[in-house]
Design an enzyme around this catalytic site. Structure first.
Site, short mmCIF file in Angstrom:
data_model
loop_
_atom_site.label_atom_id
_atom_site.label_comp_id
_atom_site.label_asym_id
_atom_site.label_seq_id
_atom_site.Cartn_x
_atom_site.Cartn_y
_atom_site.Cartn_z
N TRP A 82 0.80 -1.22 0.00
CA TRP A 82 0.00 0.00 0.00
C TRP A 82 0.83 1.26 0.00
CZ3 TRP A 82 1.58 2.53 4.28
CH2 TRP A 82 2.00 1.76 5.37
N ASN A 83 2.13 1.16 0.27
CA ASN A 83 2.83 2.43 0.57
C ASN A 83 3.13 3.29 -0.65
OD1 ASN A 83 4.78 0.44 -0.04
ND2 ASN A 83 6.37 1.58 1.02
N LYS A 106 -2.53 -7.66 -8.25
CA LYS A 106 -3.34 -7.56 -7.03
C LYS A 106 -2.75 -6.48 -6.13
CE LYS A 106 -3.77 -8.89 -3.00
NZ LYS A 106 -4.26 -7.73 -2.24
N GLY A 159 6.31 -6.61 -0.62
CA GLY A 159 5.55 -6.57 0.63
C GLY A 159 6.43 -7.01 1.79
N GLY A 160 5.81 -7.52 2.84
CA GLY A 160 6.53 -7.87 4.05
C GLY A 160 7.12 -9.28 4.00
N GLU A 181 10.49 -8.61 -3.18
CA GLU A 181 11.04 -7.31 -2.76
C GLU A 181 10.46 -7.01 -1.39
OE1 GLU A 181 13.23 -5.49 -4.34
OE2 GLU A 181 13.28 -6.79 -6.10
N LEU A 182 11.27 -7.12 -0.36
CA LEU A 182 10.72 -7.08 1.00
C LEU A 182 11.24 -5.88 1.78
CD1 LEU A 182 11.07 -10.93 1.56
CD2 LEU A 182 9.25 -9.67 0.38
N CYS A 215 10.25 0.75 2.48
CA CYS A 215 11.07 -0.45 2.67
C CYS A 215 12.52 -0.08 2.97
CB CYS A 215 11.00 -1.32 1.42
SG CYS A 215 11.39 -0.41 -0.08
N GLU A 316 11.44 -4.71 11.48
CA GLU A 316 10.98 -3.54 10.72
C GLU A 316 9.79 -2.90 11.44
OE1 GLU A 316 9.00 -4.32 6.95
OE2 GLU A 316 10.14 -2.70 6.03
P1 NAD Z 1 2.03 -7.08 3.10
O1 NAD Z 1 3.07 -8.15 3.00
O2 NAD Z 1 1.12 -7.08 4.26
O3 NAD Z 1 1.09 -7.08 1.81
C1 NAD Z 1 1.61 -6.96 0.49
C2 NAD Z 1 0.61 -7.54 -0.50
O4 NAD Z 1 0.50 -8.94 -0.30
C3 NAD Z 1 -0.80 -6.97 -0.34
O5 NAD Z 1 -1.37 -6.79 -1.64
C4 NAD Z 1 -1.52 -8.10 0.39
O6 NAD Z 1 -2.90 -8.14 0.17
C5 NAD Z 1 -0.85 -9.32 -0.24
N1 NAD Z 1 -0.97 -10.55 0.52
C6 NAD Z 1 -1.04 -10.70 1.88
N2 NAD Z 1 -1.14 -12.03 2.19
C7 NAD Z 1 -1.11 -12.71 1.02
C8 NAD Z 1 -1.16 -14.09 0.66
N3 NAD Z 1 -1.24 -15.05 1.58
N4 NAD Z 1 -1.11 -14.43 -0.65
C9 NAD Z 1 -1.02 -13.47 -1.59
N5 NAD Z 1 -0.97 -12.16 -1.34
C10 NAD Z 1 -1.00 -11.78 -0.04
O7 NAD Z 1 2.83 -5.70 2.99
P2 NAD Z 1 2.24 -4.23 3.19
O8 NAD Z 1 1.93 -4.02 4.63
O9 NAD Z 1 1.21 -3.96 2.16
O10 NAD Z 1 3.52 -3.37 2.79
C11 NAD Z 1 4.54 -3.10 3.66
C12 NAD Z 1 5.72 -4.04 3.44
O11 NAD Z 1 6.17 -3.96 2.09
C13 NAD Z 1 6.90 -3.65 4.30
O12 NAD Z 1 7.49 -4.80 4.84
C14 NAD Z 1 7.83 -2.99 3.29
O13 NAD Z 1 9.17 -2.97 3.69
C15 NAD Z 1 7.58 -3.79 2.06
N6 NAD Z 1 7.99 -3.02 0.87
C16 NAD Z 1 9.07 -3.44 0.15
C17 NAD Z 1 9.51 -2.69 -0.96
C18 NAD Z 1 10.72 -3.09 -1.79
O14 NAD Z 1 10.86 -2.61 -2.91
N7 NAD Z 1 11.62 -3.91 -1.29
C19 NAD Z 1 8.80 -1.55 -1.32
C20 NAD Z 1 7.71 -1.15 -0.55
C21 NAD Z 1 7.30 -1.92 0.53
#
Ligand code: NAD
Length: 423
Positions: A82-83, A106, A159-160, A181-182, A215, A316
């Site tokens: 979402w960020n 998604k 994501g995370g 990419e976490l 991130c 984090e």
């Molecule tokens: P999140 O992991 O909670 O969610 C990311 C995405 O994954 C969302 O679309 C969510 O709906 C989906 N998701 C969740 N569970 C799932 C599953 N079981 N199967 C498939 N999809 C699923 O992350 P967030 O809170 O949206 O974002 C923050 C995280 O993203 C932080 O950890 C941040 O560091 C990371 N991030 C990384 C980068 C990078 O480029 N390395 C950039 C931005 C954010």
């Protein structure tokens, strides 16, 4: 088509940015800057589209004409957080489309609207119907359905780390590859010889930009002992002048965080750090200023007396919380920096050019910034190591992420020879 899409994004940048700000609460001027940079990414990848030409490789077998085709993977499942919804999606879409793939996207359930707006522009740009598809919904069942689908050829996830582990397990059923990419716990390392005023600005940008919801947040300040007290004093003074407020207001420095549970989690992590022995130099609570109404704000927070083994230095936070740790010399700085489950980015602040290159080589991460922080370009690879994930977005590295090689052997002689020998 990619250029046309880039032009449409440029035309609608203000609308897209205000949709993002409304959804995720980040500063309008930051979201606008991000959206205005997207056409450059589409332009860069449009340039690559007719230059993916494989290779001819002369083998040690003179009767064979051998070449390598670089082919698209097929359908990419792109899952985004979402960020920075459109920026991070563009980092996937521009290369994967230029390289001949299709996508099912998604977005995060917390900030889906700008992705749907982009889908309208994709239609308006006349991309073939069905090439880019958007499904909205929560991680489970919507994201999971994508991850488990047998017709998805690769997942590209941002994501995370906990979500990534779960996705990797689910993707294993079909052996679907995934680039991840976490997050990070990135060190911003300030040496005594640095231009300290510039470094204060860099450290501030690293942790309080986007209210720490990036991130690459420079959430660990490693500062050389002899300047630590002076540096923290300057940093606290600057931090205390930061303005919290409406993210649409151009005067605001720090907007709200994205959703209530996130605000509570940040507060809980800070309380735990204080209970563990960290000292609050500033912030450390939800502000009670009535002008902020019931917005989801968190005061920019600096914690000193942190040791690198405390949870606040290892996990984090994804919020405006900086942990300060002192180091004695270069080797000590490297040990602390690399003693982390994560390895996304690092900042180094020094005037010594040899030290800068030595540090860049020693740091165990995917991105090193020297005398700057939070910089990105379509031409520079982006990705981490360890729990920060694997794979690379952007730059020529992304070509390998969204294509596979096919080796073609043409036997120019006529004889097959011995049928039981490997040729
Ligand atoms: P999140 O992991 O909670 O969610 C990311 C995405 O994954 C969302 O679309 C969510 O709906 C989906 N998701 C969740 N569970 C799932 C599953 N079981 N199967 C498939 N999809 C699923 O992350 P967030 O809170 O949206 O974002 C923050 C995280 O993203 C932080 O950890 C941040 O560091 C990371 N991030 C990384 C980068 C990078 O480029 N390395 C950039 C931005 C954010």
């Amino acid at each position: 088509m990619l250029r046309r899409l880039g032009n449409l994004i440029a035309e609608h940048a203000e609308h897209l940015a205000s949709v993002e700000t409304t959804d995720n609460g980040k500063l309008y001027r930051e979201m606008l800057g991000q959206v205005q940079s997207l056409p450059d990414y589409f332009e860069y990848w449009a340039g690559w589209a007719d230059k993916i030409h494989g290779d001819v490789v002369p083998l040690d077998k003179p009767s064979v004409f051998h070449y390598i085709l670089r082919e698209p993977l097929g359908v990419i499942g792109a899952i985004t957080p979402w960020n920075s919804p459109l920026l991070l999606l563009t980092w996937k879409l521009a290369p994967l489309l230029a390289l001949g793939n299709a996508a099912v996207v998604k977005p995060s359930e917390h900030a889906s609207a700008s992705t749907l707006e982009l889908a309208r522009l994709i239609e308006a740009a006349d991309l073939p119907a069905g090439l880019v598809n958007v499904v909205t919904g929560p991680g489970s069942p919507t994201g999971l359905a994508l991850v488990e689908h047998p017709d998805i050829d690769k997942l590209s996830f941002t994501g995370g780390a906990a979500t990534a582990r779960s996705i990797s397990r689910s993707a294993a059923a079909n052996l679907t590859p995934a680039s991840l990419e976490l997050g990070g716990k990135s060190p911003n390392i300030v040496f005594a010889d640095a231009d300290l005023d510039t470094a204060v600005t860099g450290v501030l940008a690293g942790i309080f930009g986007a209210s720490g919801q990036t991130c690459i947040a420079g959430s660990r300040l490693l500062v050389q002992r002899e300047v630590a007290a002076d540096f923290v004093e300057r940093l606290v003074a600057r931090t205390d002048r930061l303005r919290l407020g409406n993210p649409a207001d151009p005067q605001t420095h720090i907007g709200p965080v994205c959703f209530p549970a996130h605000q509570s989690r940040i507060d809980a992590m800070v309380r735990e750090a204080v209970a563990d022995g960290a000292t609050l130099a500033t912030g450390g609570r939800i502000p009670d200023d009535p002008a902020l109404g019931d917005g989801l704000f968190y005061l920019p927070t600096i914690l000193t007396s942190v040791t690198n083994d405390m949870p606040i230095a290892r996990e984090e936070v994804f919020g405006p919380v900086l942990s300060v740790i002192q180091f004695s010399d270069d080797a000590h700085a490297v040990r602390l920096a690399n003693d982390s489950p994560y390895g996304l980015a690092a900042g180094v602040w020094t005037r010594d050019v040899s030290r800068a290159h030595w540090m860049a080589a020693q740091l165990d991460c995917g991105i090193v910034w020297v005398n700057t922080y939070r910089a990105a370009s379509y031409a520079s690879p982006w990705g981490g190591v360890k729990q920060s994930g694997h794979g690379s977005e952007l730059g020529a590295d992304a070509i390998r992420e969204y294509t596979h090689s096919k080796a073609v052997w043409i036997e120019l002689g006529r004889e097959m020879g011995d049928p039981f020998a490997l040729r």
